[in-house]
Design a protein around this motif. Structure first.
Motif, PDB file in Angstrom:
ATOM      1  N   LYS A 158       0.845  -1.198   0.000  1.00 35.53           N
ATOM      2  CA  LYS A 158       0.000   0.000   0.000  1.00 35.53           C
ATOM      3  C   LYS A 158       0.877   1.243   0.000  1.00 35.53           C
ATOM      4  O   LYS A 158       0.565   2.248  -0.617  1.00 35.53           O
ATOM      5  N   ARG A 159       1.983   1.146   0.715  1.00 34.74           N
ATOM      6  CA  ARG A 159       2.928   2.261   0.811  1.00 34.74           C
ATOM      7  C   ARG A 159       3.454   2.647  -0.566  1.00 34.74           C
ATOM      8  O   ARG A 159       3.496   3.824  -0.917  1.00 34.74           O
ATOM      9  N   LEU A 160       3.861   1.675  -1.363  1.00 35.62           N
ATOM     10  CA  LEU A 160       4.392   1.964  -2.695  1.00 35.62           C
ATOM     11  C   LEU A 160       3.332   2.663  -3.541  1.00 35.62           C
ATOM     12  O   LEU A 160       3.613   3.673  -4.197  1.00 35.62           O
ATOM     13  N   LEU A 161       2.114   2.150  -3.532  1.00 30.05           N
ATOM     14  CA  LEU A 161       1.054   2.782  -4.319  1.00 30.05           C
ATOM     15  C   LEU A 161       0.746   4.185  -3.805  1.00 30.05           C
ATOM     16  O   LEU A 161       0.473   5.095  -4.591  1.00 30.05           O
ATOM     17  N   GLN A 162       0.831   4.373  -2.489  1.00 33.40           N
ATOM     18  CA  GLN A 162       0.629   5.711  -1.901  1.00 33.40           C
ATOM     19  C   GLN A 162       1.730   6.662  -2.380  1.00 33.40           C
ATOM     20  O   GLN A 162       1.466   7.809  -2.735  1.00 33.40           O
ATOM     21  N   LEU A 163       2.959   6.194  -2.383  1.00 37.34           N
ATOM     22  CA  LEU A 163       4.078   7.021  -2.854  1.00 37.34           C
ATOM     23  C   LEU A 163       3.888   7.406  -4.319  1.00 37.34           C
ATOM     24  O   LEU A 163       4.124   8.557  -4.704  1.00 37.34           O
ATOM     25  N   VAL A 164       3.455   6.462  -5.144  1.00 34.80           N
ATOM     26  CA  VAL A 164       3.219   6.744  -6.564  1.00 34.80           C
ATOM     27  C   VAL A 164       2.126   7.799  -6.712  1.00 34.80           C
ATOM     28  O   VAL A 164       2.282   8.774  -7.465  1.00 34.80           O
ATOM     29  N   ARG A 165       1.023   7.624  -5.984  1.00 33.77           N
ATOM     30  CA  ARG A 165      -0.061   8.619  -6.072  1.00 33.77           C
ATOM     31  C   ARG A 165       0.421   9.997  -5.641  1.00 33.77           C
ATOM     32  O   ARG A 165       0.092  11.009  -6.261  1.00 33.77           O
ATOM     33  N   MET A 166       1.210  10.039  -4.575  1.00 32.60           N
ATOM     34  CA  MET A 166       1.705  11.337  -4.104  1.00 32.60           C
ATOM     35  C   MET A 166       2.699  11.953  -5.081  1.00 32.60           C
ATOM     36  O   MET A 166       2.693  13.172  -5.272  1.00 32.60           O
ATOM     37  N   GLN A 167       3.532  11.127  -5.701  1.00 32.64           N
ATOM     38  CA  GLN A 167       4.508  11.670  -6.656  1.00 32.64           C
ATOM     39  C   GLN A 167       3.782  12.364  -7.797  1.00 32.64           C
ATOM     40  O   GLN A 167       4.139  13.475  -8.187  1.00 32.64           O
ATOM     41  N   VAL A 168       2.751  11.729  -8.337  1.00 28.00           N
ATOM     42  CA  VAL A 168       1.975  12.366  -9.404  1.00 28.00           C
ATOM     43  C   VAL A 168       1.335  13.657  -8.888  1.00 28.00           C
ATOM     44  O   VAL A 168       1.420  14.706  -9.536  1.00 28.00           O
ATOM     45  N   GLU A 193      10.114  15.148   1.078  1.00 29.70           N
ATOM     46  CA  GLU A 193      11.032  16.090   0.423  1.00 29.70           C
ATOM     47  C   GLU A 193      11.535  15.531  -0.906  1.00 29.70           C
ATOM     48  O   GLU A 193      11.683  16.281  -1.874  1.00 29.70           O
ATOM     49  N   ALA A 194      11.758  14.239  -0.966  1.00 28.49           N
ATOM     50  CA  ALA A 194      12.184  13.625  -2.229  1.00 28.49           C
ATOM     51  C   ALA A 194      11.054  13.673  -3.253  1.00 28.49           C
ATOM     52  O   ALA A 194      11.291  13.954  -4.436  1.00 28.49           O
ATOM     53  N   LEU A 195       9.826  13.412  -2.828  1.00 28.42           N
ATOM     54  CA  LEU A 195       8.686  13.492  -3.741  1.00 28.42           C
ATOM     55  C   LEU A 195       8.529  14.915  -4.278  1.00 28.42           C
ATOM     56  O   LEU A 195       8.127  15.115  -5.420  1.00 28.42           O
ATOM     57  N   GLN A 196       8.872  15.888  -3.453  1.00 29.22           N
ATOM     58  CA  GLN A 196       8.778  17.297  -3.855  1.00 29.22           C
ATOM     59  C   GLN A 196       9.965  17.743  -4.698  1.00 29.22           C
ATOM     60  O   GLN A 196      10.010  18.881  -5.151  1.00 29.22           O
ATOM     61  N   GLY A 197      10.951  16.864  -4.890  1.00 28.58           N
ATOM     62  CA  GLY A 197      12.120  17.206  -5.680  1.00 28.58           C
ATOM     63  C   GLY A 197      13.182  17.964  -4.913  1.00 28.58           C
ATOM     64  O   GLY A 197      14.140  18.463  -5.498  1.00 28.58           O
ATOM     65  N   GLU A 238      10.613   0.862  -4.632  1.00 26.29           N
ATOM     66  CA  GLU A 238       9.982   2.178  -4.524  1.00 26.29           C
ATOM     67  C   GLU A 238      10.713   3.203  -5.383  1.00 26.29           C
ATOM     68  O   GLU A 238      10.079   3.991  -6.095  1.00 26.29           O
ATOM     69  N   ARG A 239      12.023   3.159  -5.364  1.00 25.78           N
ATOM     70  CA  ARG A 239      12.799   4.123  -6.169  1.00 25.78           C
ATOM     71  C   ARG A 239      12.510   3.967  -7.659  1.00 25.78           C
ATOM     72  O   ARG A 239      12.312   4.960  -8.365  1.00 25.78           O
ATOM     73  N   VAL A 240      12.503   2.724  -8.138  1.00 23.92           N
ATOM     74  CA  VAL A 240      12.279   2.526  -9.575  1.00 23.92           C
ATOM     75  C   VAL A 240      10.836   2.890  -9.937  1.00 23.92           C
ATOM     76  O   VAL A 240      10.593   3.511 -10.975  1.00 23.92           O
ATOM     77  N   ALA A 241       9.872   2.560  -9.081  1.00 25.67           N
ATOM     78  CA  ALA A 241       8.482   2.926  -9.360  1.00 25.67           C
ATOM     79  C   ALA A 241       8.317   4.449  -9.362  1.00 25.67           C
ATOM     80  O   ALA A 241       7.603   5.003 -10.207  1.00 25.67           O
ATOM     81  N   LEU A 242       8.979   5.131  -8.439  1.00 25.54           N
ATOM     82  CA  LEU A 242       8.898   6.592  -8.396  1.00 25.54           C
ATOM     83  C   LEU A 242       9.586   7.224  -9.603  1.00 25.54           C
ATOM     84  O   LEU A 242       9.085   8.213 -10.158  1.00 25.54           O
ATOM     85  N   GLN A 243      10.705   6.664 -10.026  1.00 26.57           N
ATOM     86  CA  GLN A 243      11.371   7.178 -11.222  1.00 26.57           C
ATOM     87  C   GLN A 243      10.470   7.026 -12.443  1.00 26.57           C
ATOM     88  O   GLN A 243      10.338   7.934 -13.252  1.00 26.57           O
ATOM     89  N   TYR A 244       9.837   5.847 -12.567  1.00 28.76           N
ATOM     90  CA  TYR A 244       8.935   5.618 -13.704  1.00 28.76           C
ATOM     91  C   TYR A 244       7.728   6.562 -13.615  1.00 28.76           C
ATOM     92  O   TYR A 244       7.273   7.088 -14.628  1.00 28.76           O
ATOM     93  N   THR A 245       7.246   6.796 -12.414  1.00 23.39           N
ATOM     94  CA  THR A 245       6.145   7.746 -12.212  1.00 23.39           C
ATOM     95  C   THR A 245       6.548   9.130 -12.715  1.00 23.39           C
ATOM     96  O   THR A 245       5.783   9.800 -13.416  1.00 23.39           O
ATOM     97  N   ARG A 246       7.746   9.549 -12.379  1.00 28.48           N
ATOM     98  CA  ARG A 246       8.229  10.860 -12.831  1.00 28.48           C
ATOM     99  C   ARG A 246       8.311  10.922 -14.353  1.00 28.48           C
ATOM    100  O   ARG A 246       7.947  11.924 -14.965  1.00 28.48           O
TER     101      ARG A 246
END
Length: 184
Positions: free
Chosen positions: A61-71, A99-103, A117-125
Motif C-alpha cells: 500500500k505504501r508503494l502505491l501511496q508514494l506513486v499517487r503522491m509523486q503524481v 522532500e524527495a517526492l517534492q524534488g 519504490e525508487r524505480v516505481a517513483l522514477q517511472y512515475t516521474r
C-alpha cells in the motif's frame, strides 16, 4: 472556490454515487458534484476511480501511496496532495521521503526508500512529465522488480492519478481538508 459551481439539481443515480463517496471519505467531494454537469463524465470518472488499486498482491500500500503522491506533487494539484497525503503516517512515509517526492532531495539520497519504490517513483516521474518519457533503462528496471500484473497496476495508478489531478486542476477544486498541512 472552484472555477464553476455544482449544478442545482444532480440526477438521482449520481446523488447516490456522491453520497457513497462522501460517506467513505468523510469529506464533501466537490469534484464529483461538479462533474454532475455532464453525467457521462461523472459516471466514467467514477468507474475509473473504482478500478484503481489501493492494494495488490506483491505491491505494498505504501508503494502505491508514494506513486499517487509523486503524481500529485508533480502536477501541483493541492486537492490531490491533500487527499493522497492523508495516510502518510499510517504508511510510514517520512518527512525526508516527502522532500524527495517534492524534488528537494534525490530519490537515491533517501535510504528508507526500497529499490522497488525508487524505480516505481522514477517511472512515475517519467510518465507524468510532459512529454511522457519511457526511458528504456527505467523500463528494464521496472520489469526486473515487478511482474506483468504489478507493472500494469503501477502504470494504471500513475495514469489514473494524472487524470484526476488534471481534471481537478482544470476545475479549480480546492483541497477538501483531509490534512491540515497540504501546502504545495
Amino acid at each position: 472556490m472552484s472555477h464553476i459551481r455544482e449544478p442545482r439539481r444532480i440526477p438521482p443515480p449520481l446523488r447516490l454515487g456522491i453520497f457513497i463517496a462522501e460517506k467513505v471519505t468523510g469529506k464533501r467531494m466537490e469534484p464529483a458534484r461538479i462533474l454532475s454537469w455532464h453525467p457521462k463524465a461523472a459516471v466514467s470518472s467514477g468507474v475509473l476511480e473504482a478500478l484503481v488499486s489501493h492494494k495488490e498482491k506483491g505491491i505494498s500500500k505504501r508503494l502505491l501511496q508514494l506513486v499517487r503522491m509523486q503524481v500529485s506533487v508533480m502536477v501541483n494539484c493541492s486537492f490531490c496532495i491533500d487527499m493522497n497525503g492523508k495516510e502518510f503516517e499510517k504508511q510510514g512515509i517520512t518527512t525526508e521521503e516527502v522532500e524527495a517526492l517534492q524534488g528537494r532531495r534525490k530519490l537515491e539520497e533517501v535510504p528508507s526508500f526500497s529499490r522497488r519504490e525508487r524505480v516505481a517513483l522514477q517511472y512515475t516521474r517519467e510518465l507524468t512529465s510532459t512529454p511522457a518519457v519511457g526511458n528504456g533503462t527505467t523500463i528494464r528496471r521496472m520489469k526486473r522488480h515487478f511482474d506483468e500484473k504489478q507493472f500494469v497496476v503501477i502504470v494504471s495508478t500513475i495514469a489514473q492519478v494524472n487524470y484526476w489531478a488534471r481534471l481537478i486542476k482544470g476545475l479549480g477544486v480546492p483541497p477538501a481538508g483531509f490534512r491540515p498541512d497540504c501546502s504545495l
